[in-house]
Design an enzyme around this catalytic site. Structure first.
Site, short mmCIF file in Angstrom:
data_model
loop_
_atom_site.label_atom_id
_atom_site.label_comp_id
_atom_site.label_asym_id
_atom_site.label_seq_id
_atom_site.Cartn_x
_atom_site.Cartn_y
_atom_site.Cartn_z
N CYS B 174 -3.52 -5.94 0.99
CA CYS B 174 -3.12 -5.28 -0.26
C CYS B 174 -3.90 -4.00 -0.55
O CYS B 174 -3.65 -3.35 -1.56
CB CYS B 174 -3.25 -6.27 -1.41
SG CYS B 174 -2.28 -7.75 -1.08
N HIS B 307 -7.26 -3.13 -9.84
CA HIS B 307 -6.40 -3.89 -8.93
C HIS B 307 -5.66 -4.94 -9.75
O HIS B 307 -4.46 -5.12 -9.58
CB HIS B 307 -7.24 -4.53 -7.82
CG HIS B 307 -6.44 -5.21 -6.77
ND1 HIS B 307 -5.47 -4.56 -6.04
CD2 HIS B 307 -6.44 -6.49 -6.33
CE1 HIS B 307 -4.91 -5.41 -5.19
NE2 HIS B 307 -5.47 -6.59 -5.35
N HIS B 344 2.82 -6.95 -8.16
CA HIS B 344 1.92 -6.61 -7.06
C HIS B 344 2.76 -6.16 -5.87
O HIS B 344 3.53 -6.93 -5.32
CB HIS B 344 1.08 -7.84 -6.70
CG HIS B 344 -0.06 -7.55 -5.77
ND1 HIS B 344 -0.25 -6.32 -5.16
CD2 HIS B 344 -1.09 -8.33 -5.34
CE1 HIS B 344 -1.32 -6.37 -4.41
NE2 HIS B 344 -1.85 -7.57 -4.50
#
Lengths: 340, 415
Positions: B174, B307, B344
């Site tokens: 990620c 994040h 996400h």
């Protein structure tokens, strides 16, 4: 200009665990025995060149992060530790800031296939232990954890030439002072789905697996095996640049044949042969011996070439990587005494 | 040559790096304008998943992109266009927007650095399904093999805009998108290139969705980063591409500058494959390293795009890291996670959130988290909860991934 030196080599290949096994197989110049792999739904099995079981179980297998890790992670760690040699304790002790670059094409495909098969059967019972191992950077992560290395780490995805892109990136990190040493590893594992997919394009190609690693530093002192002299541009295969044209342009960036120099190429297909038709010197073409292992294969090319320099068989070695579907890229390593 | 470095390269990294084009595709819409409006308002783009069967999953929502019926005109052949799947289309649309905005022309040796976790994974899924159900059928399988691979999406960009150059695919889970931009930034800063096409992309696919669900990392409701009762992330999909140039090159081209990248830090968290170290050591180190690179202190950061996945572990760790990094400045530091709007985006997250930072810097506003109920008391910093205009000059974006990949990027308002 910063000079970059190879300080360690490591290999896990269908020939066995370690650089000596790789070297012996290449010296014998006969293809490593294939093994059969069941292809679900087919009466005939597939033929592949897997890595044999290690003669003795490596200690690192017992590390908590590696007990359940996929084969590609085990190959990655084994090759990396061999390349690091005595530097392992220096990295673990925080004395060396180590960069890690792992290149893959198919990556951890075994667990990816297994996990997706579980999802298709019943997503509610698909294993949460397997899923994290499917990410491309799992091998790099396990290696960093084993070494306790918290420095920068990249996993690069692409065809064979990705290994040389990784070497160039390592040289950049070293030149910029970001790290003191950098491991570049190419790794792949076999699975029926990869061998099956390869058959669609090259019926006679045998899929192999393993990993190759080189340790790079700026230091030319004791332990330096070879000097990195050149990595050519990457010439991608595009609508306007065929694979043959890319190979030809890559070759033009490397010097003419001189005595006592080695060319380490791939499988010597017609494209690569045409690009190197002027080369009159020694050639090593390991693909017929070890099988097609994408990024790991390009790593073995570099390991084999540098090892031949270490053994003083050649004063320089050119690496020709004409990848399966992305790029042509080449490299040149020199004996340290001839550097400069 | 990839090595040795060009003669005009500078290991001290003296070149300034600017953004001259940005393209973005998310569930909020296609393009800068729609996404800027969505982020500014804190709009939530989650809906029931339609792309694959989720009837047996715990979570049933995601932020799906509505792709346009037609792709922008490029130099891709009709046959090539037919072979593009979802991830490739999003990448192409984002790249077209950035390329057009930057006014770039076809060139030789233009590097491409893009991040992704899974390339065109839907093709891989289809390949396996057919290979198992119809073992002797080869129909469409070669196309799936080729176009499943991430390097093919990079080559598609070369073909679409008729340029050539090294294609580098960074797959650091990620953090991939942020690492890709960071790598491009370092190449330009060090004089290895004058301009680079960079960013990240990922599309929703069954394997990844089921994977996060198996870890019980997915929320059954829209995610609520930094909420005291947060219970997991929500997945999304998208792409963002930036055209980066050295300032010198951009000035020669009279390019409009959208913002400057001034710092990048990347570290590895060795604690666990999926869980961050509870003290956020690597996250702290990445933010600290980015600030050192930019030669600024945390007090000079005016906004943090976190994040902020909304998993209990990530947000707890990130809170600890931000608290430690910002120290006393934390109480005045606005922080938000745009994942509250778009989910996400995995390998695209760092790139999309980079564009969100540029939007905030250009527009002088902060992206809010409308859905937040009760802020986790572990946060010493201010969470942006309502749309607000704010004078900001610098923004830091965090990206953390499986495998312990941690990255932080710093952007500066231009001029």
């Amino acid at each position: 200009m910063s000079r970059i030196f190879v300080h360690g080599l490591g290999a896990v290949s269908p020939a066995g665990w370690g650089v000596p096994a790789l070297r012996d197989a290449l010296k014998r110049n006969s293809p490593v025995q294939t093994q059969t792999l069941v292809r679900p739904g087919w009466k005939k099995p597939l033929h592949v060149r897997p890595v044999p079981e290690p003669v003795s179980r490596p200690v690192f297998f017992d590390h908590p992060r590696l007990r359940r890790a996929n084969l590609i992670a085990q190959f990655t760690v084994a090759a990396a530790l061999e390349a690091l040699g005595k530097n392992v304790s220096l990295v673990q002790g925080g004395w060396i800031r180590l960069g890690i670059i792992v290149g893959v094409m198919a990556g951890g495909v075994n667990y990816s296939r297994r996990f997706y098969e579980e999802v298709l059967q019943n997503p509610r019972t698909a294993s949460p232990l397997i899923f994290p191992e499917t990410v491309f950077n799992a091998p790099a992560s396990h290696l960093a954890a084993f070494l306790g290395s918290e420095m920068i780490s990249y996993t690069l995805v692409g065809d064979d030439g990705t290994f040389l892109q990784g070497v160039a990136l390592a040289a950049q990190w070293l030149t910029d002072g970001k790290v003191d040493a950098c491991l570049v590893i190419g790794a792949e594992e076999t699975d029926w789905i990869v061998a099956d997919a390869m058959k669609l394009f090259r019926r006679k190609t045998i899929h192999g697996e393993g990993a190759g690693a080189i340790l790079l530093k700026k230091d030319s002192g004791s332990g330096a095996i070879a000097e990195l002299a050149v990595i050519t541009d990457s010439f991608p295969f595009t609508q306007s640049q065929s694979r043959a044209e890319a190979a030809r342009r890559m070759r033009a960036h490397l010097p003419s044949c001189a005595s006592n120099e080695l060319l380490c190429c791939g499988e010597q297909d017609t494209t690569e042969n045409a690009a190197w038709k002027d080369w009159a010197g020694a050639r090593l073409a390991p693909k017929a011996i070890l099988g097609e292992a994408f990024v790991a294969f390009a790593a073995w090319q570099c390991v084999a070439a540098c090892e031949s320099i270490r053994q003083a068989e050649f004063t320089a070695a050119n690496i020709s990587v004409v990848g399966v579907n992305q790029q042509a890229v080449g490299a040149r390593f020199l004996a340290c005494a001839g550097a400069g | 040559m990839l090595f040795p470095a060009p003669k005009n390269s500078d290991p001290t990294g003296a070149n300034r790096v600017v953004v001259t084009g940005a393209g973005i595709v998310t569930a909020l819409g296609i393009g800068w304008q729609k996404n800027a409006e969505g982020f500014r308002a804190g709009r939530n783009a989650f809906r029931p998943v339609t792309l694959f069967d989720v009837s047996r999953q715990r979570s049933k929502i995601a932020a799906e992109v509505d792709l346009p019926a037609e792709l922008p005109t490029t130099k891709l052949s009709p046959n090539s266009i037919c072979r593009l799947n979802r991830a490739s289309k999003m990448l192409l649309i984002a790249a077209h927007e950035a390329w057009t905005q930057a006014g770039w022309n076809a060139v030789e040796n233009l590097p491409v650095v893009i991040g992704t976790t899974s390339g065109e994974m839907a093709f891989g899924e289809n390949y396996l399904q057919q290979a198992v159900r119809f073992p002797y059928s080869k129909k469409a399988q070669p196309t799936r093999v080729v176009h499943y691979q991430a390097q093919q999406q990079g080559l598609d960009l070369c073909n679409a805009f008729d340029f050539s150059g090294p294609v580098t695919i960074v797959s650091n889970a990620c953090a991939s998108g942020a690492n890709a931009i960071g790598h491009a930034f370092e190449m330009l800063r060090g004089g290895h290139a004058e301009k680079i096409l960079t960013g990240g992309y990922d599309s929703l696919c069954q394997l990844t969705f089921a994977g996060f669900d198996s870890l019980q990392a997915l929320s059954t409701t829209p995610c609520r980063p930094f909420d005291a009762q947060r219970d997991g992330l929500t997945l999304g999909e998208g792409a963002a591409i930036l055209t980066l140039e050295t300032l010198e090159h951009a000035r020669k081209q009279n390019a409009e500058v959208l913002g400057e990248i001034t710092g990048y830090g990347a570290t590895t968290d060795t604690h666990h494959l999926t869980q961050p170290h509870p003290e956020g050591k690597a996250a702290f180190a990445a933010m600290t390293s980015a600030c050192a690179c930019a030669k600024i202190s945390p007090e000079q950061i005016h906004y943090v795009n976190a994040h902020g996945t909304a998993t209990p572990h990530n947000d707890a760790t990130e809170s600890v890291a931000i608290n430690r990094w910002a120290t006393d400045h934390a109480k005045n530091l606005p922080v938000s996670s745009t994942k509250t709007c778009i989910g996400h985006l995995l390998g695209a997250a760092g790139a999309v959130e980079a564009v969100a930072c540029l939007m905030a810097l250009r527009g002088q506003w902060l992206p809010p988290q409308i859905s937040l109920h009760k802020i986790d008391p572990a946060c010493n910093f201010e969470i942006v909860r309502d749309p607000v205009d704010k004078k900001i000059d610098t923004a830091l974006s965090n990206s953390f991934g499986f495998g312990g990949a941690n990255a932080a990027l710093i952007f500066r308002r231009w001029p």
